[in-house]
Design an enzyme around this catalytic site. Structure first.
Site, PDB file in Angstrom:
ATOM      1  N   CYS A 117       1.200  12.652 -27.644  1.00  0.00           N
ATOM      2  CA  CYS A 117       0.983  11.397 -26.905  1.00  0.00           C
ATOM      3  C   CYS A 117      -0.064  11.540 -25.811  1.00  0.00           C
ATOM      4  O   CYS A 117      -0.494  10.542 -25.242  1.00  0.00           O
ATOM      5  CB  CYS A 117       2.287  10.921 -26.278  1.00  0.00           C
ATOM      6  SG  CYS A 117       3.579  10.693 -27.470  1.00  0.00           S
ATOM      7  N   HIS A 257       1.841   6.935 -19.900  1.00  0.00           N
ATOM      8  CA  HIS A 257       2.247   6.921 -21.303  1.00  0.00           C
ATOM      9  C   HIS A 257       3.570   6.169 -21.413  1.00  0.00           C
ATOM     10  O   HIS A 257       4.480   6.357 -20.612  1.00  0.00           O
ATOM     11  CB  HIS A 257       2.384   8.351 -21.816  1.00  0.00           C
ATOM     12  CG  HIS A 257       3.035   8.425 -23.151  1.00  0.00           C
ATOM     13  ND1 HIS A 257       2.658   7.600 -24.197  1.00  0.00           N
ATOM     14  CD2 HIS A 257       4.057   9.183 -23.618  1.00  0.00           C
ATOM     15  CE1 HIS A 257       3.421   7.858 -25.239  1.00  0.00           C
ATOM     16  NE2 HIS A 257       4.273   8.813 -24.922  1.00  0.00           N
ATOM     17  N   ASN A 287       7.206   3.378 -28.122  1.00  0.00           N
ATOM     18  CA  ASN A 287       6.294   4.488 -27.838  1.00  0.00           C
ATOM     19  C   ASN A 287       5.265   4.562 -28.968  1.00  0.00           C
ATOM     20  O   ASN A 287       5.604   4.937 -30.096  1.00  0.00           O
ATOM     21  CB  ASN A 287       7.121   5.783 -27.746  1.00  0.00           C
ATOM     22  CG  ASN A 287       6.261   7.006 -27.494  1.00  0.00           C
ATOM     23  OD1 ASN A 287       5.034   6.966 -27.594  1.00  0.00           O
ATOM     24  ND2 ASN A 287       6.909   8.115 -27.174  1.00  0.00           N
TER      25      ASN A 287
HETATM   26  N1  ACO Z   1      21.866   4.856 -30.353  1.00  0.00           N
HETATM   27  C1  ACO Z   1      23.056   5.200 -29.862  1.00  0.00           C
HETATM   28  N2  ACO Z   1      23.341   6.441 -29.438  1.00  0.00           N
HETATM   29  C2  ACO Z   1      22.353   7.349 -29.514  1.00  0.00           C
HETATM   30  C3  ACO Z   1      21.079   7.041 -30.013  1.00  0.00           C
HETATM   31  C4  ACO Z   1      20.855   5.726 -30.445  1.00  0.00           C
HETATM   32  N3  ACO Z   1      19.669   5.341 -30.932  1.00  0.00           N
HETATM   33  N4  ACO Z   1      20.302   8.148 -29.965  1.00  0.00           N
HETATM   34  C5  ACO Z   1      21.070   9.126 -29.445  1.00  0.00           C
HETATM   35  N5  ACO Z   1      22.327   8.657 -29.178  1.00  0.00           N
HETATM   36  C6  ACO Z   1      23.459   9.346 -28.622  1.00  0.00           C
HETATM   37  C7  ACO Z   1      23.310  10.842 -28.713  1.00  0.00           C
HETATM   38  O1  ACO Z   1      23.698  11.316 -29.981  1.00  0.00           O
HETATM   39  C8  ACO Z   1      24.250  11.316 -27.609  1.00  0.00           C
HETATM   40  O2  ACO Z   1      25.562  11.305 -28.110  1.00  0.00           O
HETATM   41  P1  ACO Z   1      26.546  12.537 -27.815  1.00  0.00           P
HETATM   42  O3  ACO Z   1      26.652  12.610 -26.315  1.00  0.00           O
HETATM   43  O4  ACO Z   1      27.817  12.130 -28.509  1.00  0.00           O
HETATM   44  O5  ACO Z   1      25.854  13.726 -28.410  1.00  0.00           O
HETATM   45  C9  ACO Z   1      24.185  10.201 -26.576  1.00  0.00           C
HETATM   46  O6  ACO Z   1      23.572   9.073 -27.247  1.00  0.00           O
HETATM   47  C10 ACO Z   1      23.371  10.550 -25.365  1.00  0.00           C
HETATM   48  O7  ACO Z   1      22.148  11.064 -25.757  1.00  0.00           O
HETATM   49  P2  ACO Z   1      21.186  11.676 -24.706  1.00  0.00           P
HETATM   50  O8  ACO Z   1      20.218  12.476 -25.451  1.00  0.00           O
HETATM   51  O9  ACO Z   1      21.919  12.291 -23.562  1.00  0.00           O
HETATM   52  O10 ACO Z   1      20.456  10.380 -24.104  1.00  0.00           O
HETATM   53  P3  ACO Z   1      19.297  10.405 -23.101  1.00  0.00           P
HETATM   54  O11 ACO Z   1      19.744   9.772 -21.855  1.00  0.00           O
HETATM   55  O12 ACO Z   1      18.658  11.744 -22.980  1.00  0.00           O
HETATM   56  O13 ACO Z   1      18.226   9.460 -23.811  1.00  0.00           O
HETATM   57  C11 ACO Z   1      16.204   9.615 -25.077  1.00  0.00           C
HETATM   58  C12 ACO Z   1      17.709   9.838 -25.072  1.00  0.00           C
HETATM   59  C13 ACO Z   1      15.944   8.129 -24.904  1.00  0.00           C
HETATM   60  C14 ACO Z   1      15.659  10.103 -26.409  1.00  0.00           C
HETATM   61  C15 ACO Z   1      15.588  10.407 -23.913  1.00  0.00           C
HETATM   62  O14 ACO Z   1      16.062  11.737 -23.934  1.00  0.00           O
HETATM   63  C16 ACO Z   1      14.085  10.409 -23.957  1.00  0.00           C
HETATM   64  O15 ACO Z   1      13.452   9.407 -23.783  1.00  0.00           O
HETATM   65  N6  ACO Z   1      13.471  11.582 -24.133  1.00  0.00           N
HETATM   66  C17 ACO Z   1      12.031  11.694 -24.171  1.00  0.00           C
HETATM   67  C18 ACO Z   1      11.560  11.369 -25.551  1.00  0.00           C
HETATM   68  C19 ACO Z   1      10.091  11.117 -25.612  1.00  0.00           C
HETATM   69  O16 ACO Z   1       9.498  10.591 -24.692  1.00  0.00           O
HETATM   70  N7  ACO Z   1       9.524  11.479 -26.752  1.00  0.00           N
HETATM   71  C20 ACO Z   1       8.190  11.159 -27.038  1.00  0.00           C
HETATM   72  C21 ACO Z   1       7.258  12.195 -26.570  1.00  0.00           C
HETATM   73  S1  ACO Z   1       5.682  11.750 -26.883  1.00  0.00           S
HETATM   74  C22 ACO Z   1       4.979  12.353 -28.364  1.00  0.00           C
HETATM   75  O17 ACO Z   1       4.222  13.283 -28.329  1.00  0.00           O
HETATM   76  C23 ACO Z   1       5.292  11.648 -29.674  1.00  0.00           C
END
Ligand code: ACO
Length: 335
Positions: A117, A257, A287
């Site tokens: 990204c 981003h 994203n």
């Molecule tokens: N719907 C419902 N529940 C979900 C979903 C979903 N879509 N996705 C994950 N969960 C669950 C998980 O399984 C977890 O359950 P568990 O506790 O029973 O294991 C729970 O929700 C909490 O998950 P967390 O990972 O703690 O949630 P978090 O607050 O970290 O948010 C997120 C997750 C949104 C992915 C966050 O970590 C994030 O934004 N990370 C950065 C990702 C990013 O920016 N990636 C792109 C990079 S750029 C590139 O180069 C492409």
């Protein structure tokens, strides 16, 4: 080459978003998720999805045509095309070559750049160097992504976050004191396994087993990427402002981003910026990886949110893991 550096800046902007909108409500029917979870954890409400027959270079081409028109230059005036993407048309050749052919930019060199990204700010930084030395006059930098074709639509951890789209800028000479004031490129390769597509390259060539295990789709450790993002978005922004010889109070607009509202709000808080000085469109597009900053920039220009003299900080993080940014002073001629 001239014996002084030429000031580089953005001469024109353009973006393209596919028409098809995929809402969180629709996603509720596809994977075990809820509109409420997606909105509260990421900020995304809907995203755009490219048609099955539309490739990354097709999206790039549409954004590029608008950027060239906005800059008031013809494709034959381009010296170089840099396509930043992590959802390439093909492993070989570079999608930039397909864009070059379709545009009729016959004088231009063309290559793809992959920095997750962070790709667009990497591309803009490279373009700045060629303009500054006088080696080139006009460079097209594109961020284009077709992430809907590389995410696993059965994996709720990733498929709810991403979207398709493209943004492009034309880089060239601007007045002294305007344009690019500072750039920064960083990487922490130790985190490469936090966000990757395991199969389909030379490390793990695609075969029936990798297909069965869905290893040719994006795999992400969201928590680790989140932790990295929160840290580097703040660090990079503060260092960029310093490198541009500006104070935090001089920042008129932050274009981060567009990955997650919580990451953006944290960065804004640490920079002492109210959210009305931050461009956010991830609620509408999700994203879009390397396309997110140029799309947000083009929209900010088109809606009159950017005016001459504004100091703009663009900062990103992504697969690699990579991070970086560019500080710009917007000029009369720009966009
Ligand atoms: N719907 C419902 N529940 C979900 C979903 C979903 N879509 N996705 C994950 N969960 C669950 C998980 O399984 C977890 O359950 P568990 O506790 O029973 O294991 C729970 O929700 C909490 O998950 P967390 O990972 O703690 O949630 P978090 O607050 O970290 O948010 C997120 C997750 C949104 C992915 C966050 O970590 C994030 O934004 N990370 C950065 C990702 C990013 O920016 N990636 C792109 C990079 S750029 C590139 O180069 C492409």
């Amino acid at each position: 080459m001239p014996n002084h550096l030429i000031q580089a800046g953005i001469l024109g902007v353009g973006s393209y978003l596919p028409e098809r909108i995929l809402t969180n409500k629709e996603l509720e029917k596809m994977v075990d998720t809820t509109d409420e979870w997606i909105k509260s954890r990421s900020g995304v409400k809907e995203r755009r999805i490219a048609e099955p027959e539309m490739s990354t270079s097709d999206l790039a081409l549409r954004a590029s045509r608008k950027a060239l028109e906005n800059a008031g230059i013809g494709p034959e005036e381009l010296d170089l095309i840099i396509l930043t993407t992590c959802s390439k048309d093909m492993i070989i050749p570079a999608g930039a070559c397909l864009v070059q052919q379709e545009l009729g930019a016959t004088r231009a060199g063309a290559f793809d750049l992959e920095a997750g990204c962070t790709g667009f700010v990497y591309g803009l930084t490279i373009a700045t160097q060629f303009i500054a030395t006088g080696a080139m006059k006009h460079i097209l930098v594109i961020g284009s992504e077709n992430l809907s074709k590389v995410v696993n639509w059965e994996d709720r951890n990733t498929c709810v976050l991403f979207g398709d789209g493209a943004g492009a800028v034309v880089v060239g000479q601007v007045h002294a004191g305007e344009g690019v004031l500072a750039t920064k490129l960083s990487a922490e390769g130790s985190g490469w396994q936090h966000l990757y597509i395991p199969a389909g390259g030379s490390k793990m060539p695609a075969d029936p087993l990798t297909l069965e295990k869905k290893l040719h789709y994006v795999h992400m450790n969201g928590k680790e990427v989140f932790r990295y993002a929160v840290r580097v978005m703040e660090e990079e922004s503060l260092n960029l402002v310093k490198a541009a010889n500006l104070e935090l109070s001089d920042i008129d607009l932050l274009i981060p981003h567009q990955a997650n509202n919580r990451i953006i709000e944290h960065a804004a808080k640490r920079l002492g910026l109210s959210m009305d000085k931050v461009v956010v469109n991830l609620d509408r597009y999700g994203n879009t990886s390397s396309a997110s900053i140029p799309i947000a920039l083009a929209e900010a220009v088109e809606t009159g949110r950017i005016k001459a003299g504004d100091n703009i900080v663009m900062v990103a993080f992504g697969a690699g893991l990579t991070s970086g940014g560019v500080v710009l002073k917007w000029g009369e001629r720009q966009g």
